[in-house]
Design a protein around this motif. Structure first.
Motif, PDB file in Angstrom:
ATOM      1  N   LEU A  31     -47.808 -93.084  25.811  1.00 23.92           N
ATOM      2  CA  LEU A  31     -47.440 -94.238  26.639  1.00 23.92           C
ATOM      3  C   LEU A  31     -47.682 -95.556  25.902  1.00 23.92           C
ATOM      4  O   LEU A  31     -46.850 -96.473  25.967  1.00 23.92           O
ATOM      5  N   THR A  32     -48.778 -95.661  25.182  1.00 24.30           N
ATOM      6  CA  THR A  32     -49.032 -96.929  24.488  1.00 24.30           C
ATOM      7  C   THR A  32     -48.071 -97.108  23.310  1.00 24.30           C
ATOM      8  O   THR A  32     -47.627 -98.220  23.029  1.00 24.30           O
ATOM      9  N   ARG A  33     -47.731 -96.010  22.642  1.00 21.76           N
ATOM     10  CA  ARG A  33     -46.732 -96.146  21.568  1.00 21.76           C
ATOM     11  C   ARG A  33     -45.392 -96.587  22.156  1.00 21.76           C
ATOM     12  O   ARG A  33     -44.668 -97.379  21.550  1.00 21.76           O
ATOM     13  N   TRP A  34     -45.049 -96.055  23.318  1.00 23.56           N
ATOM     14  CA  TRP A  34     -43.789 -96.459  23.979  1.00 23.56           C
ATOM     15  C   TRP A  34     -43.830 -97.963  24.283  1.00 23.56           C
ATOM     16  O   TRP A  34     -42.887 -98.695  24.006  1.00 23.56           O
ATOM     17  N   HIS A  35     -44.938 -98.404  24.863  1.00 19.89           N
ATOM     18  CA  HIS A  35     -45.038 -99.834  25.196  1.00 19.89           C
ATOM     19  C   HIS A  35     -45.025-100.706  23.933  1.00 19.89           C
ATOM     20  O   HIS A  35     -44.481-101.808  23.960  1.00 19.89           O
ATOM     21  N   ARG A  36     -45.618-100.220  22.853  1.00 21.01           N
ATOM     22  CA  ARG A  36     -45.536-101.004  21.605  1.00 21.01           C
ATOM     23  C   ARG A  36     -44.087-101.131  21.185  1.00 21.01           C
ATOM     24  O   ARG A  36     -43.634-102.194  20.764  1.00 21.01           O
ATOM     25  N   GLN A  37     -43.333-100.045  21.315  1.00 21.65           N
ATOM     26  CA  GLN A  37     -41.917-100.101  20.940  1.00 21.65           C
ATOM     27  C   GLN A  37     -41.078-100.893  21.952  1.00 21.65           C
ATOM     28  O   GLN A  37     -39.919-101.188  21.679  1.00 21.65           O
ATOM     29  N   ARG A  38     -41.678-101.220  23.069  1.00 19.21           N
ATOM     30  CA  ARG A  38     -41.008-102.157  23.987  1.00 19.21           C
ATOM     31  C   ARG A  38     -41.311-103.591  23.575  1.00 19.21           C
ATOM     32  O   ARG A  38     -40.938-104.536  24.269  1.00 19.21           O
ATOM     33  N   PRO A 336     -45.089 -81.574  35.004  1.00 16.77           N
ATOM     34  CA  PRO A 336     -44.899 -82.910  35.600  1.00 16.77           C
ATOM     35  C   PRO A 336     -46.248 -83.622  35.639  1.00 16.77           C
ATOM     36  O   PRO A 336     -47.244 -83.025  36.069  1.00 16.77           O
ATOM     37  N   PHE A 337     -46.298 -84.846  35.167  1.00 19.52           N
ATOM     38  CA  PHE A 337     -47.577 -85.568  35.091  1.00 19.52           C
ATOM     39  C   PHE A 337     -48.038 -85.862  36.506  1.00 19.52           C
ATOM     40  O   PHE A 337     -47.340 -86.536  37.264  1.00 19.52           O
ATOM     41  N   ALA A 399     -34.750 -93.043  30.219  1.00 21.09           N
ATOM     42  CA  ALA A 399     -36.018 -92.698  29.563  1.00 21.09           C
ATOM     43  C   ALA A 399     -37.025 -93.823  29.753  1.00 21.09           C
ATOM     44  O   ALA A 399     -38.197 -93.587  30.052  1.00 21.09           O
ATOM     45  N   ASP A 400     -36.570 -95.052  29.621  1.00 24.29           N
ATOM     46  CA  ASP A 400     -37.500 -96.183  29.719  1.00 24.29           C
ATOM     47  C   ASP A 400     -38.081 -96.281  31.123  1.00 24.29           C
ATOM     48  O   ASP A 400     -39.294 -96.443  31.286  1.00 24.29           O
ATOM     49  N   SER A 401     -37.218 -96.150  32.133  1.00 21.81           N
ATOM     50  CA  SER A 401     -37.803 -96.305  33.473  1.00 21.81           C
ATOM     51  C   SER A 401     -38.725 -95.140  33.792  1.00 21.81           C
ATOM     52  O   SER A 401     -39.745 -95.317  34.469  1.00 21.81           O
ATOM     53  N   ALA A 402     -38.421 -93.946  33.286  1.00 19.25           N
ATOM     54  CA  ALA A 402     -39.323 -92.814  33.536  1.00 19.25           C
ATOM     55  C   ALA A 402     -40.652 -93.017  32.798  1.00 19.25           C
ATOM     56  O   ALA A 402     -41.727 -92.869  33.384  1.00 19.25           O
ATOM     57  N   MET A 403     -40.595 -93.405  31.550  1.00 15.42           N
ATOM     58  CA  MET A 403     -41.828 -93.530  30.766  1.00 15.42           C
ATOM     59  C   MET A 403     -42.752 -94.603  31.346  1.00 15.42           C
ATOM     60  O   MET A 403     -43.947 -94.366  31.469  1.00 15.42           O
ATOM     61  N   VAL A 404     -42.207 -95.745  31.709  1.00 17.81           N
ATOM     62  CA  VAL A 404     -43.106 -96.780  32.222  1.00 17.81           C
ATOM     63  C   VAL A 404     -43.683 -96.396  33.589  1.00 17.81           C
ATOM     64  O   VAL A 404     -44.722 -96.904  33.990  1.00 17.81           O
ATOM     65  N   LEU A 406     -44.804 -93.438  34.053  1.00 15.60           N
ATOM     66  CA  LEU A 406     -45.640 -92.297  33.636  1.00 15.60           C
ATOM     67  C   LEU A 406     -45.022 -90.946  33.997  1.00 15.60           C
ATOM     68  O   LEU A 406     -45.718 -89.952  34.149  1.00 15.60           O
ATOM     69  N   ASP A 407     -43.693 -90.939  34.105  1.00 20.51           N
ATOM     70  CA  ASP A 407     -43.005 -89.663  34.290  1.00 20.51           C
ATOM     71  C   ASP A 407     -42.590 -89.186  32.900  1.00 20.51           C
ATOM     72  O   ASP A 407     -41.440 -89.335  32.493  1.00 20.51           O
ATOM     73  N   PHE A 408     -43.566 -88.620  32.192  1.00 22.44           N
ATOM     74  CA  PHE A 408     -43.302 -88.221  30.802  1.00 22.44           C
ATOM     75  C   PHE A 408     -42.238 -87.135  30.743  1.00 22.44           C
ATOM     76  O   PHE A 408     -41.377 -87.148  29.871  1.00 22.44           O
ATOM     77  N   GLN A 409     -42.315 -86.213  31.693  1.00 20.56           N
ATOM     78  CA  GLN A 409     -41.350 -85.124  31.684  1.00 20.56           C
ATOM     79  C   GLN A 409     -39.931 -85.673  31.861  1.00 20.56           C
ATOM     80  O   GLN A 409     -39.018 -85.297  31.124  1.00 20.56           O
ATOM     81  N   GLY A 410     -39.771 -86.591  32.798  1.00 22.34           N
ATOM     82  CA  GLY A 410     -38.452 -87.189  33.034  1.00 22.34           C
ATOM     83  C   GLY A 410     -37.963 -87.953  31.813  1.00 22.34           C
ATOM     84  O   GLY A 410     -36.791 -87.878  31.447  1.00 22.34           O
ATOM     85  N   GLY A 411     -38.865 -88.676  31.180  1.00 23.30           N
ATOM     86  CA  GLY A 411     -38.497 -89.457  29.996  1.00 23.30           C
ATOM     87  C   GLY A 411     -38.072 -88.560  28.842  1.00 23.30           C
ATOM     88  O   GLY A 411     -37.033 -88.783  28.210  1.00 23.30           O
ATOM     89  N   ILE A 412     -38.872 -87.533  28.605  1.00 23.12           N
ATOM     90  CA  ILE A 412     -38.553 -86.632  27.484  1.00 23.12           C
ATOM     91  C   ILE A 412     -37.272 -85.853  27.786  1.00 23.12           C
ATOM     92  O   ILE A 412     -36.415 -85.680  26.912  1.00 23.12           O
ATOM     93  N   ASN A 413     -37.135 -85.415  29.022  1.00 19.39           N
ATOM     94  CA  ASN A 413     -35.905 -84.687  29.383  1.00 19.39           C
ATOM     95  C   ASN A 413     -34.661 -85.526  29.150  1.00 19.39           C
ATOM     96  O   ASN A 413     -33.653 -85.023  28.665  1.00 19.39           O
TER      97      ASN A 413
END
Ligand code: MSP
Length: 520
Positions: A31-38, A336-337, A399-404, A406-413
């Protein structure tokens, strides 16, 4: 700019880490790596919880002084474990560090001075495994013996004169808080649990212990040590400068990071984080964290996996076989997280082979081989398949809305669905057939460009989850020289088509996800 500040629990150093601990920390890292890339400024904290009876007793059982015991475990087991799993934390706090103990004492003194602490007597059950004062209704009865439901071990009876925190005063403010800010405790099931716990009424909390000395001395009564959870919860704020003067370095850090954006916790420690911790902060007049997210348990045989039940699996047991990136991917992709999930070698092997080796790894190696063979190892002219580029735009948004959230499964899917789509594109266009007739060269090159460009985006989107593998792919696509570091690529611009320039040099990769060795 306020940092996106994320924390993991600080782990007890009574033993080495197992995959349950790694699950939380990997989620935090992704999650923090994702936010850094945001493009956000990010602060990611993890650490170790070193005081209390649980740690003290394990040290005794190992004939070690507690400080020597924790020093050794942190240096030999915990820190190397996070390095091995490629965790990019910004700080690591240990509750035995002076920066923590001094600030805890200052904070406690301020609560005493403002009338939130009083002397009392605690009489009741305590679970050393949880380090928790239990309510009679929390316990399970086994042939007349009272057991902790989490550890299945007998509780102990505590009878001590202690210092108490007026927790009960914060029951209504906390109920109001969760009613007005439902996002502050997630997922919904966790919030419901907290709300019904609060509605049941909350007693004041004993926040010191007098029968052992492995802890932070209570500043005005040094015969007592601070209750380990009161000490531990404060780490999130002491690590960033709580109690320091506003114009000091610590004070400035505090202003940049506080309140924390997300406290990631396992559901076993939700109440501490969603009831006690915000009440402590409210008492001190400090902003409370924006979100506590409680994830589920990794189960073995239907029960929470744990070292004390001898069901702990070391992360290296899995990474030795599947590699670090597959480990990071698997748990977030499969469970699912927020829900519990069981680990099985069979499921992990199946996903490794179908999703990582076949869908993703093969696509990368086929593309590199075809560019070498049909395009002299250079990226061909920019071309855009409008269906693919539109699918990418949609993928990134999803992917972005799922990751932020914390739906990691949705984001990765979402990202892996795009990967499947690219595979479908290659299968449909059959570049190896096009290559048989030189008249098709332009069409062939367009197919390969679209595939390469899709892989560029896949590398960026999967980088937070699988940093090492995507880095190899990035190098293979020749992207480093023209686009810079993969970790600096932004989610907001990843869907912009045509970033790989014509002529970039593609090199064959080592196989990203090698065939699994048969396990005896
Ligand atoms: N020291 C306290 C936390 C203090 S935070 C201020 C503690 N430590 S712990 O080492 O026992 O576990 C911490 C966390 O590890 C759990 O909340 C959870 O995040 C994770 N897990 C431990 N076992 C787990 C599973 N079997 N499954 C998933 N997560 C698990 O509690």
């Amino acid at each position: 700019m306020k940092s996106f500040y994320l924390t993991t629990p600080i782990y007890y150093v009574n033993d080495a880490p197992h995959i349950g601990h790694a699950y939380t920390t990997v989620a935090g890292d992704v999650l923090t790596r994702w936010h850094r890339q945001r493009g956000e400024s990010v602060w990611f904290l993890t650490g170790t919880d070193e005081h209390g009876q649980k740690v003290m007793r394990t040290a005794e059982q190992n004939n070690a002084a507690p400080q020597a015991w924790v020093d050794k475990l942190v240096a030999d087991a915990w820190k190397p474990n996070w390095t091995a799993l490629n965790i990019a934390n910004d700080d690591f706090i240990r509750t035995t560090e002076p920066r923590h103990t001094e600030r805890v004492q200052k904070f406690l003194q301020s609560l005493k001075d403002s009338g939130h602490i009083y002397a009392g007597k605690y009489e009741g059950p305590y679970c050393v495994g949880c380090e928790e004062f239990k309510l009679p209704g929390d316990l399970i009865d086994a042939d007349g013996e009272k057991l902790c439901p989490i550890h299945s071990k007998p509780i102990e009876l505590v009878n001590e004169n202690n210092w108490f925190f007026k927790l009960s005063e914060f029951t209504q403010p906390l109920l109001d808080h969760y009613k007005n800010n439902p996002e502050a405790c997630q997922p919904e099931s966790a919030r419901n649990e907290v709300v019904s716990f609060l509605e049941g009424g909350v007693s004041d909390l004993s926040i010191s212990r007098s029968t052992f000395d492995w802890g932070i001395p209570v500043p005005w009564d040094t015969d007592q040590v601070v209750y380990v959870w009161f000490d531990a919860l404060l780490n999130y704020a002491t690590a960033v400068g709580l109690t320091d003067a506003p114009d000091s370095e610590g004070g400035k850090k505090f202003a940049e990071t506080w309140p924390a954006d997300v406290h990631l916790v396992g559901k076993d420690i939700l109440r501490f984080h969603a009831v006690i911790w915000p009440a402590m902060l409210m008492a001190a007049g400090i902003d409370i964290p924006k979100k506590v997210f409680a994830h589920g348990w990794l189960l073995v045989g239907g029960e929470k996996m744990s070292k004390s039940k001898l069901t702990g699996i070391a992360p290296s047991d899995i990474t030795d076989h599947f590699g670090v990136d597959a480990f990071r991917y698997y748990f977030l992709r499969a469970i699912p997280f927020g829900s519990d999930g069981s680990f099985s070698w069979e499921d992990m092997s199946a996903r490794y082979t179908s999703e990582l080796a076949n869908d993703f790894g093969n696509l990368a190696s086929r593309l590199a081989a075809m560019i070498e063979k049909y395009c002299e190892g250079k990226i061909p002219a920019v071309a855009e398949d409008s269906a693919l580029s539109a699918a990418l735009v949609e993928t990134v948004a999803k992917a972005d809305s799922a990751m932020v959230a914390l739906d990691f499964q949705g984001g990765i899917n979402a990202v892996m669905d795009f990967c499947k789509r690219v595979n479908g594109f290659v299968t449909e266009k059959q570049p190896w057939i096009l290559a048989k007739d030189p008249a098709n060269q332009a069409e062939l090159e367009a197919v390969l460009y679209n595939t390469a460009e899709s892989l560029r985006a896949l590398a960026v989107l999967l980088h937070p989850v699988m940093p090492a593998t995507t880095e190899i792919l990035w190098q293979s696509l020749g992207a480093q020289d023209v686009l810079g570091d993969i970790s600096k690529q932004q989610i907001s611009s990843v869907a912009k088509w045509g970033q790989l320039p014509q002529g970039a040099t593609v090199t064959k990769t080592p196989v990203l996800f090698p065939r699994l060795e048969v396990k005896e």
